[in-house]
Scaffold this active site. Structure first.
Site, mmCIF file in Angstrom:
data_model
loop_
_atom_site.group_PDB
_atom_site.id
_atom_site.type_symbol
_atom_site.label_atom_id
_atom_site.label_comp_id
_atom_site.label_asym_id
_atom_site.label_seq_id
_atom_site.Cartn_x
_atom_site.Cartn_y
_atom_site.Cartn_z
ATOM 1 N N GLU A 163 0.997 -1.373 0.010
ATOM 2 C CA GLU A 163 -0.041 0.076 -0.052
ATOM 3 C C GLU A 163 0.766 1.393 -0.099
ATOM 4 O OE1 GLU A 163 -2.785 -0.042 3.148
ATOM 5 O OE2 GLU A 163 -4.073 -1.730 2.116
ATOM 6 N N GLU A 358 -4.979 -8.496 0.539
ATOM 7 C CA GLU A 358 -5.691 -8.305 1.937
ATOM 8 C C GLU A 358 -7.109 -7.899 1.612
ATOM 9 O OE1 GLU A 358 -4.008 -5.068 4.391
ATOM 10 O OE2 GLU A 358 -1.927 -5.743 3.946
#
Ligand code: FCB
Length: 453
Positions: A163, A358
């Site tokens: 991320e 995720e």
């Protein structure tokens, strides 16, 4: 067709969130060690100093993964554990921990799928300007090479960055995460460029140092725009908005196309460049080939999206939250269709197999009087999202895997231990682990390759 035969089912965690052992065996100081010392930065002043004590309990944890039935485990390495100052001398003891972890996973038939960077940045490099320093990409390549040299006889799949949008925005723009600074747009765009270059050099360092053919990718979080209905206009509007160009006024570090076009298409979006190109470092063009070094898949962390539709002229209509909508413990929206539309739009634009790196929710879990942890919301949430993911597979989107976040309750950044995301409950006073109902349920999903959804 449903999920492919070799579809990979796993769960994820990250070094600072679970390891603890913050100063054991020569580990260097990280920006998260630093940030957690700041008064008011983390819920109730909590830190990752001990966390789940996974550094010492990794064997027990891998045993639990086996009991659940994971096929793969996505973990991250702490850069300052491996190279305490960020560059230079390697801390063999730190690197050995990951080597032992890999051996343990393999002995239980669980495929190790490491992420090289999941936010715990070496403090010493931060003092040199961190990701703003023009040498930052070389530092990351050096660290990558050290890890790959050590583990690639047994590891053949890698994620470079977790991320990047989040560690740039939350860490360097809003200041809610480490290192907690607030940069201006000019600096942010420079920094993003350095981070993209770091990814590219890391991909190259993996390919150059690996002892066996390796699969490599990134794990960005992409803002997913969900069509409110299946009408053509609406779908087109959502897809357009998901990759919308950036302007001087609307630029944020969350932009999907600003981050992903360089990696997958080899250039920044043309329309965005007209507005923002002036902030890039001189001669940035020569970096684009490295940034777009071929990768094997597109990882994507997905939690929630937002809904739009369109009028007949194609104008986007935003749909706010319905009254009384379903919310997770974090008060994040429950939007399962994002796991259909997100992968579909990403695959159509970039053409690479998708891995959900995720997905999950925080929930108010505790150990019941019967000694078990009953978390029907997690089961229902994951079931709903996975059904949508399966629909994408059935329609021909190339899906390579799914990692639930998280394997175990852990340190949820600025929210400390308040948010429980695990398939496994942790009593942070005693470090006792208890597999939640959802953990057993997920094991059944894995064993049926998603057929029971
Ligand atoms: C993601 C992070 C991960 C975890 C989840 C809930 O943004 O990558 O470490 O905190 O959110």
């Amino acid at each position: 067709m449903s999920f492919k035969k070799d579809f990979l089912w796993g769960a994820a965690a990250a070094s600072y969130q679970i390891e603890g052992a913050w100063n054991s065996d020569g580990k260097g100081f990280s920006t998260w060690d630093h940030f957690a010392e700041k008064q008011g930065a983390v819920y109730q002043g909590q830190t990752g100093k001990i966390a789940c004590d996974h550094y010492n309990r990794y064997k027990e944890d891998v045993g639990i993964m086996k009991e659940i039935g994971l096929q793969s485990y996505r973990f991250s390495l702490s850069w300052p554990r491996v190279i305490p100052s960020g560059t230079g001398k390697i801390n063999e003891k730190g690197l050995d921990f990951y080597s032992r972890l890999v051996d343990e996973l393999l002995s239980q038939d669980i495929i190790p799928f490491p992420t090289l960077f999941h936010w715990d940045y070496p403090y010493e490099l931060y003092m040199k300007g961190g990701w703003l320093n023009p040498d930052s990409s070389d530092w990351f390549a050096e660290y990558t090479a050290a890890v790959v040299e050590k583990l690639s006889d047994r590891v053949d799949r890698w994620f470079t960055l977790n991320e990047p949008e989040v560690f740039i925005h939350m860490g360097h723009v809003s200041g809610e995460h480490a290192p907690g600074v607030k940069l201006q747009k000019r600096d942010t765009i420079r920094m993003i460029h350095n981070v993209l270059l770091s990814h590219g050099k890391s991909v190259q360092a993996i390919r150059e140092n690996t002892k066996q053919p390796a699969q490599v990718g990134m794990a960005p979080v992409c803002s997913v725009v969900i069509p409110h209905n299946d009408e053509r206009n609406t779908v087109k509007a959502a897809e357009k908005l998901m990759f919308a160009p950036d302007t001087e006024e609307n630029f944020t570090a969350w932009s999907n196309s600003w981050w992903l076009d360089p990696v997958f298409l080899g250039h920044y979006p043309e329309e965005s460049l007209k507005h923002l190109g002036k902030y890039l470092p001189a001669g940035y063009e020569k970096d684009m080939e490295i940034i777009s070094s071929p990768v094997d898949f597109l990882g994507n962390n997905h939690y929630h999206g937002y809904y739009v539709s369109s009028d007949d002229e194609g104008n986007v209509i935003h749909h706010g939250a319905p009254v009384g909508e379903a919310l997770t413990g974090f008060n994040w929206r429950v939007t399962p269709e994002g796991l259909y539309w997100g992968p579909k739009f990403l695959y159509e634009r970039y053409g690479k197999p998708i891995i959900i790196t995720e997905n999950g929710l925080s929930n108010k879990d505790w150990v019941s009087l019967d000694g078990k942890v009953h978390d029907p919301q997690r089961i229902d949430f994951t079931n709903r999202y996975l059904r949508q993911y399966k629909r994408a597979a059935e329609e021909g989107v190339d899906l390579a895997g799914y990692f639930h976040w998280s394997i175990i309750d852990n340190f949820e950044w600025a929210f400390g231990y308040r948010e429980r995301f695990g398939l496994v409950h942790v009593d942070f006073e005693t470090q006792k682990r208890t597999i939640k109902d959802s953990g057993y349920w997920y094991g059944d999903v894995i064993r049926s390759n998603g057929e029971n959804l």
